[in-house]
Design an enzyme around this catalytic site. Structure first.
Site, PDB file in Angstrom:
ATOM      1  N   SER A  83     -35.658 -56.625  -5.517  1.00 24.08           N
ATOM      2  CA  SER A  83     -35.924 -57.649  -5.962  1.00 24.08           C
ATOM      3  C   SER A  83     -35.939 -58.076  -7.382  1.00 24.08           C
ATOM      4  CB  SER A  83     -36.135 -58.919  -4.813  1.00 24.08           C
ATOM      5  OG  SER A  83     -37.299 -59.203  -4.282  1.00 24.08           O
ATOM      6  N   THR A 132     -29.381 -64.860  -6.684  1.00 23.79           N
ATOM      7  CA  THR A 132     -30.838 -64.779  -7.794  1.00 23.79           C
ATOM      8  C   THR A 132     -29.741 -65.860  -8.850  1.00 23.79           C
ATOM      9  OG1 THR A 132     -32.098 -64.112  -9.501  1.00 23.79           O
ATOM     10  CG2 THR A 132     -30.210 -62.864  -8.246  1.00 23.79           C
ATOM     11  N   LYS A 162     -27.296 -57.415  -7.611  1.00 19.70           N
ATOM     12  CA  LYS A 162     -27.066 -59.070  -7.239  1.00 19.70           C
ATOM     13  C   LYS A 162     -25.490 -59.283  -7.201  1.00 19.70           C
ATOM     14  CE  LYS A 162     -29.124 -61.004  -4.667  1.00 19.70           C
ATOM     15  NZ  LYS A 162     -29.431 -60.585  -3.266  1.00 19.70           N
ATOM     16  N   LYS A 197     -44.802 -60.193  -8.607  1.00 17.16           N
ATOM     17  CA  LYS A 197     -44.681 -60.859  -9.220  1.00 17.16           C
ATOM     18  C   LYS A 197     -45.843 -61.922  -9.562  1.00 17.16           C
ATOM     19  CE  LYS A 197     -40.549 -59.369  -7.898  1.00 17.16           C
ATOM     20  NZ  LYS A 197     -39.375 -60.368  -7.031  1.00 17.16           N
ATOM     21  N   PRO A 213     -51.617 -59.631 -17.774  1.00 19.63           N
ATOM     22  CA  PRO A 213     -50.541 -59.213 -18.121  1.00 19.63           C
ATOM     23  C   PRO A 213     -50.058 -60.458 -18.659  1.00 19.63           C
ATOM     24  CG  PRO A 213     -50.043 -58.672 -15.804  1.00 19.63           C
ATOM     25  CD  PRO A 213     -51.423 -59.296 -15.943  1.00 19.63           C
TER      26      PRO A 213
END
Length: 354
Positions: A83, A132, A162, A197, A213
């Site tokens: 994912s 998603t 996906k 994430k 970042p």
């Protein structure tokens, strides 16, 4: 019993925990335990007879079918997927294998199992596929949010894989009559989120004194959905959704990535202040990733109109719960930051000059 794939991952483990907190119906949890699958997420269920864990790969069609025939679940809830967009850019092959071939194998096993059920059990069976909003592509600032009829336009190997899985699920309903449901959700956040994430990465790096970042200018907009709300939506769709339908699940919380990071920094300044300065001082702008979608937004009105679901959390309440959870569970964070995870981080960021 229900059969849950990917139930040791971020959203899957939250779903299993929420399900067993509200129901005595057992869960057969089937997970390959790749880098993001973590049985520590489910430690509270260690001695709970309602939770049956089996390690396995959804690509193993025969193995899945044997489990279905043995345990006879009334539903499959399919979370298992690769994912992370950045990982799909660096190595798309695993995304094709898991998200497309794995979903195909799972559908075939489900079709065989469902086809042999007695009429009453056959009519009650459900296959719910969790997907998603990224399958819809990107939006400009003035575009309306994604609806269930928005044309697919995936822009990364992840979202393309996906999208393919969504199409397979749809085809199995229309061709074979398999009783399917599909949900397309926006960006989730909350407890047990693997720290690659944005939100868990920022919290972890901030506390560790590392750079935060920010890709490009940080103005990529996402609709943020608290994972507990997402789990509630899936339960509602599983119980009441119309067969063959797709339901978009969103949080009605559009925010730019940079604003999310500022919010996190300000919360940490209050809850865990540094000796000097602000966590905002650690923000570092890096080269954007290839093909980075500019904006996602979900129109979740169909789900509210047909099934009466809407999110319980605002971004402010959900992010407060999330930050507090990470501050109280630093041992979990340290445990998942294995050598393999650090190697991937170095690979991903080594060529992103400031």
């Amino acid at each position: 019993m229900i059969f849950v794939t990917g139930g040791a991952g971020f959203i899957g483990s939250n779903f299993v925990l929420d399900w067993l907190a509200q129901s005595d119906e057992p869960v057969l949890n089937y997970d390959k335990l790749t880098y993001a699958g973590n049985l520590n997420n489910l430690k509270s269920l260690q001695n709970d007879v309602r939770h049956v864990f089996v390690r396995g790969d959804i690509c193993d069609q025969a193995g899945v079918l044997a489990l279905l025939q043995q345990h006879k679940p009334r539903a499959i809830v399919h979370f298992a997927a690769e994912s992370h967009v950045d990982r799909s850019i660096l190595g798309p092959g695993e995304f094709i294998q898991t998200n497309i071939n794995g979903t195909f194998s799972l559908l075939e096993a489900a079709r065989t199992y469902w086809g042999a059920l007695p009429d009453g059990e056959k009519a009650a069976f459900r296959f719910l596929h969790v997907s998603t909003d990224e399958v819809y592509g990107t939006l400009s600032p003035e575009d309306p949010p994604f609806s269930e009829t928005t044309p697919y336009a995936p822009n990364s190997p992840y979202s393309a894989s996906k999208a393919a899985s969504d199409h397979l699920v749809r085809s199995y309903h229309h061709t074979y009559g398999l009783p399917t449901l599909t949900t397309n959700c926006s960006n989730n956040y909350g407890p047990y989120h693997f720290p690659e994430k944005l939100i868990p990465l920022v919290i972890s790096n901030a506390l560790g004194g590392k750079p935060l970042p920010i890709y490009g200018d940080g103005q990529q907009v996402r609709d943020w959905l608290y994972v507990g709300d997402h789990c509630a939506a899936i339960r509602r769709v599983l119980a009441q959704g119309r067969l063959g339908e797709t339901y978009n699940v969103g949080g009605w919380n559009e925010m730019a990535n940079l604003d999310v990071v500022h919010t996190l920094c300000d919360m940490l300044d209050t809850l865990r202040p540094k000796a000097a300065g602000s966590y905002r001082d650690q923000i570092t702008y890096v080269k954007d990733r290839p093909g980075h979608d500019r904006r996602y937004a979900i129109d979740a009105r169909k789900l509210e109109r047909e099934l009466g679901w809407k999110p319980a959390e605002t971004f402010q309440s959900g992010i407060a719960k999330t930050v507090q959870w990470y501050l109280e569970n630093q041992a979990w964070v340290l445990d998942v930051q294995s050598g393999a995870y650090k190697t991937w981080l170095e690979t991903n960021y080594q060529n992103r000059e400031a």
